[in-house]
Every structure is written in C-alpha cells, then in structure tokens.
Design a protein around this motif. Structure first.
Motif, mmCIF file in Angstrom:
data_model
loop_
_atom_site.group_PDB
_atom_site.id
_atom_site.type_symbol
_atom_site.label_atom_id
_atom_site.label_comp_id
_atom_site.label_asym_id
_atom_site.label_seq_id
_atom_site.Cartn_x
_atom_site.Cartn_y
_atom_site.Cartn_z
ATOM 1 N N LEU A 259 93.990 79.859 -91.975
ATOM 2 C CA LEU A 259 92.661 79.343 -92.314
ATOM 3 C C LEU A 259 92.092 80.022 -93.559
ATOM 4 O O LEU A 259 91.119 79.554 -94.132
ATOM 5 C CB LEU A 259 91.698 79.550 -91.131
ATOM 6 N N SER A 260 92.710 81.135 -93.960
ATOM 7 C CA SER A 260 92.239 81.848 -95.152
ATOM 8 C C SER A 260 92.710 81.188 -96.440
ATOM 9 O O SER A 260 92.230 81.527 -97.527
ATOM 10 C CB SER A 260 92.731 83.298 -95.127
ATOM 11 N N VAL A 261 93.642 80.248 -96.320
ATOM 12 C CA VAL A 261 94.187 79.584 -97.511
ATOM 13 C C VAL A 261 93.185 78.557 -98.034
ATOM 14 O O VAL A 261 92.649 77.754 -97.268
ATOM 15 C CB VAL A 261 95.532 78.916 -97.184
ATOM 16 N N GLY A 262 92.937 78.604 -99.345
ATOM 17 C CA GLY A 262 92.017 77.642 -99.950
ATOM 18 C C GLY A 262 92.673 76.292 -100.138
ATOM 19 O O GLY A 262 92.451 75.350 -99.379
ATOM 20 N N THR A 263 93.514 76.184 -101.130
ATOM 21 C CA THR A 263 94.240 74.937 -101.400
ATOM 22 C C THR A 263 95.738 75.191 -101.317
ATOM 23 O O THR A 263 96.212 76.273 -101.669
ATOM 24 C CB THR A 263 93.894 74.400 -102.805
ATOM 25 N N VAL A 264 96.463 74.195 -100.836
ATOM 26 C CA VAL A 264 97.911 74.310 -100.692
ATOM 27 C C VAL A 264 98.594 73.545 -101.815
ATOM 28 O O VAL A 264 98.203 72.418 -102.144
ATOM 29 C CB VAL A 264 98.374 73.759 -99.330
ATOM 30 N N SER A 265 99.592 74.150 -102.395
ATOM 31 C CA SER A 265 100.315 73.532 -103.500
ATOM 32 C C SER A 265 101.104 72.316 -103.020
ATOM 33 O O SER A 265 101.548 72.250 -101.870
ATOM 34 C CB SER A 265 101.266 74.567 -104.120
ATOM 35 N N ASP A 266 101.268 71.344 -103.914
ATOM 36 C CA ASP A 266 102.073 70.164 -103.606
ATOM 37 C C ASP A 266 103.562 70.482 -103.603
ATOM 38 O O ASP A 266 104.368 69.701 -103.084
ATOM 39 C CB ASP A 266 101.792 69.062 -104.636
ATOM 40 N N ASP A 267 103.895 71.623 -104.177
ATOM 41 C CA ASP A 267 105.293 72.033 -104.233
ATOM 42 C C ASP A 267 105.747 72.472 -102.837
ATOM 43 O O ASP A 267 105.204 73.409 -102.257
ATOM 44 C CB ASP A 267 105.450 73.185 -105.224
ATOM 45 N N GLY A 268 106.734 71.792 -102.292
ATOM 46 C CA GLY A 268 107.201 72.108 -100.943
ATOM 47 C C GLY A 268 107.797 73.491 -100.826
ATOM 48 O O GLY A 268 107.859 74.048 -99.728
ATOM 49 N N ASP A 269 108.248 74.060 -101.929
ATOM 50 C CA ASP A 269 108.826 75.403 -101.899
ATOM 51 C C ASP A 269 107.776 76.488 -102.054
ATOM 52 O O ASP A 269 108.091 77.674 -101.953
ATOM 53 C CB ASP A 269 109.876 75.547 -103.009
ATOM 54 N N ASN A 270 106.549 76.083 -102.358
ATOM 55 C CA ASN A 270 105.470 77.051 -102.569
ATOM 56 C C ASN A 270 104.482 76.957 -101.413
ATOM 57 O O ASN A 270 103.530 76.177 -101.456
ATOM 58 C CB ASN A 270 104.775 76.783 -103.911
ATOM 59 N N ARG A 271 104.750 77.703 -100.366
ATOM 60 C CA ARG A 271 103.928 77.658 -99.168
ATOM 61 C C ARG A 271 103.473 79.071 -98.794
ATOM 62 O O ARG A 271 104.157 80.055 -99.088
ATOM 63 C CB ARG A 271 104.715 77.046 -97.999
ATOM 64 N N PRO A 272 102.336 79.196 -98.121
ATOM 65 C CA PRO A 272 101.870 80.526 -97.694
ATOM 66 C C PRO A 272 102.774 81.096 -96.611
ATOM 67 O O PRO A 272 103.367 80.355 -95.822
ATOM 68 C CB PRO A 272 100.460 80.250 -97.166
ATOM 69 N N THR A 273 102.885 82.389 -96.595
ATOM 70 C CA THR A 273 103.673 83.070 -95.567
ATOM 71 C C THR A 273 102.779 84.035 -94.790
ATOM 72 O O THR A 273 101.882 84.645 -95.357
ATOM 73 C CB THR A 273 104.845 83.853 -96.186
ATOM 74 N N VAL A 274 103.059 84.136 -93.503
ATOM 75 C CA VAL A 274 102.328 85.062 -92.632
ATOM 76 C C VAL A 274 103.332 86.055 -92.070
ATOM 77 O O VAL A 274 104.369 85.663 -91.524
ATOM 78 C CB VAL A 274 101.616 84.313 -91.483
ATOM 79 N N ARG A 275 103.040 87.330 -92.188
ATOM 80 C CA ARG A 275 103.962 88.361 -91.710
ATOM 81 C C ARG A 275 103.188 89.553 -91.150
ATOM 82 O O ARG A 275 101.998 89.739 -91.430
ATOM 83 C CB ARG A 275 104.869 88.842 -92.848
#
Length: 368
Positions: free
Chosen positions: A215-231
């Motif tokens: 929920l902390s992510v503002g906007t998500v990139s359209d690039d399928g390889d560029n995604r947020p990671t949680v660790r």
C-alpha cells in the motif's frame, strides 16, 4: 454442632500444632513456588526468543521500489494493527564527508520521521517516539559514528566547514541485516514526495504483511519486469516466528493441573494421617458435615499462609518483568499457585469424606 463450635475447634487444632500447619504450609509453598517459577522461566524463555527475533530486524519489512514509494502512504501504515513504525527512505544524489575524515565520504540517506524512528529502535523490541532534538540534525549509523568518533548531541564540522548537529546514533549491527543504512548518514526530511524504500517495523507480524506493505507504493510501472519487492530486513531467524504456537506448546502448559494434583495429594495426606482422630470424633457424635468443614478451615489456614509466603514472586514479576504485558505474566504465574491452593483444600475434603466411623477399630489397629 454450631459453626462457632467448628471454628473454635479448628482454631485450637491449629494453635496446638495438631494440624501441623507450618509443616504443610512450607510443603505447599514449595509446590507453589516450584510450579510458578517453572512457568515464569518458560515464559521468560519465550519472551527472550521474541525479543531476539524482533530486535534482529526479522519482523521488520522493506518495500523496495526506487522512485515510486509514496511517503505519506508509507507513514500511514504505522496506524495498522501490529505496525510500530513505518517510514520512507531514499538515497540522496550526493554523499557527505566530515572534517575529521575529509577523504572518506558516506552515503547520505533521506528519511521521513517514521523511518528515523524505526532506525533508532532497530535493535529493540519496543519503539519509542523521537524527541524534538532528535528530529533535527543528522543521524549516524553505529558503525559510521565509531569510525568518525562522534556521539549523539555533538556538533561536527563537514568537509566544507559546515556545522552539522548529530541528532542521534542508530544501531547498525552486522547480524545479517540487508540494508543500505548499515554505514550511512541519515537526514530527516518531511513526509512528502516519492522515495526508494518503505521501512515497516512490526510485531506481531500481520498475516497480510506483504499486501499491507504494498500500500506504500504510489504508482506501478507498466514494465512487467519492474515491480516492487517486499522482503525481511533480516532473514537469519527464518521467515516467521509463531509466538502463539510457542506459548501453547510450552512444557509448562499443564503446570496448573500438575500443581493442583500434587497439592491435592498433600491435602489428602494432611487429613488422612488424622483418620483415627476424625473417626473418634464421629463416634462421639460429631456430625460428618461439621467435621468436613473443620478440616476445610484447618487446611485453608495453611493454604492461605503458603499463598502469602509466595506473593513476593508475582509482585516481583509485576515490577521487574523486562518484557511486555507484565499483568498477563502475573496472571499466568498465579494460575499454578491458585490451582495448588484449590487442590489442597479439595484433597482435604476428599480425605474427610473417606473417613468412616465404622472403620474406627481398623484405624486403631493400623496406627503407627
């Protein structure tokens, strides 16, 4: 037989030593103290394991998505159940050098107040609010502060002779944490704009921690390889710690029942060894209910004494317990003590009911 007569007879037996109140009070106190102490040690062991897990950063999660973490959304996660602190961090474009080591530059991180709070309590289970002085100036990691020879509250000079107040030093142990804040300078900034990471300190860890963190992510990139990671910040202690399972499976979970059973046997023996005396009283016309009540009163006297002698233990727990929720620990410590008290009285009642007048001569023959 009236109640006054029963209580008077019970009092005479106690004062004359017929009840052996001191002996049985000491025995019951030993049962209570042993049972409560074992429970306390087990709970302390579980609490220490939780402390190690949380203070290592294993329950702290990091959302990585350079340039796309919304600071306000990240900070708002602190209001979620189980979240103690949350804040955003980003790497500044420039590095920073101090006059004491002008040839060595350190990474400069910009952090929102919640992130600074999480860093300040990085090696602690608890999370405290920052003071006014800690919210201004710069923070140094423990390793950076040791290298520079600086401490909290000092005013240091940068390589360009600009003064910088050291607002605080946050812990940065080398214990398996994966963070760019291990050796860095942190500059507190307002909770506005976009950042690179969202730091979330939790306990107990919410079941939906990954969904919550995203929920902390503002906007998500359209690039399928560029995604947020949680660790996890630190994976050395594993992916999770089920404190509920640790509590329910502890070796002392049955301690109240065990203490109650041993005390029941003690109460039974305390009365049964006087079976000749009790059968004689029945033979002389003392009603059975009055005799049972008398034994209950006598047993209650040394049971109450044992409880009073054991009270320092829960009182000490209330004032000295280093973990959280000392009231709950006191309740858990009292459970085997109360079970033992009830068991002793129940054993005395059971023995009283087992004494029969018609067995008077049999008791007399078998007397020791």
């Amino acid at each position: 037989m009236r109640l006054r007569g029963v209580t008077g007879e019970a009092m005479r037996d106690i004062l004359s030593g017929t009840t052996h109140a001191l002996l049985y009070a000491a025995a019951l106190m030993a049962i209570m103290f042993t049972a409560a102490g074992a429970e306390l040690l087990q709970l302390r062991s579980i609490d220490e394991r939780i402390d190690d897990y949380v203070s290592s950063g294993a329950s702290t999660y990091v959302v990585e998505y350079p340039g796309r973490i919304d600071a306000r959304s990240c900070e708002s996660l602190a209001d979620a159940p189980g979240v103690h602190a949350a804040g955003a961090i980003r790497t500044a474009d420039s590095r920073i050098s101090f006059a004491v080591l002008p040839s060595t530059s350190l990474p400069l991180l910009e952090a929102t107040p919640g992130a600074v709070q999480a860093l300040a309590s990085a090696n602690s289970r608890d999370t405290r609010a920052l003071t006014g002085s800690e919210s201004s100036g710069v923070w140094l990691s423990g390793q950076a502060a040791e290298t520079l020879g600086l401490t909290s509250g000092q005013t240091a000079r940068l390589a360009d002779d600009t003064p910088a107040t050291i607002a605080g030093v946050y812990p940065s142990p080398e214990d398996g944490r994966s963070s760019n804040a291990t050796y860095a300078v942190v500059q507190p900034v307002p909770r506005d704009g976009v950042f690179d990471e969202c730091l979330i300190k939790t306990w107990p860890v919410p079941d939906s921690i990954e969904s919550l963190a995203l929920l902390s992510v503002g906007t998500v990139s359209d690039d399928g390889d560029n995604r947020p990671t949680v660790r996890q910040l630190n994976t050395r202690f594993g992916a999770g710690l089920d404190s509920s399972a640790l509590f329910s499976s502890r070796a002392t979970a049955w301690m109240p029942a065990l203490a109650g059973g041993v005390a029941l046997a003690l109460g039974f023996v305390a009365v049964w060894t006087r079976r000749l005396e009790l059968a004689s009283a029945l033979h002389c016309g003392v009603p059975k209910p009055a005799l049972v009540l008398q034994m209950m009163l006598e047993t209650a006297s040394w049971t109450f004494a044992a409880i009073v002698l054991c009270l320092p233990l829960p009182l000490a727990v209330m004032h000295l317990w280093a973990g959280s929720a000392p009231q709950q620990i006191v309740v858990l410590t009292l459970r085997p003590m109360l079970a033992a008290a009830l068991g002793a009285v129940a054993g005395a009642v059971a023995a009283s009911l087992c004494v029969r007048e018609r067995d008077l001569f049999a008791y007399f023959k078998r007397r020791i």
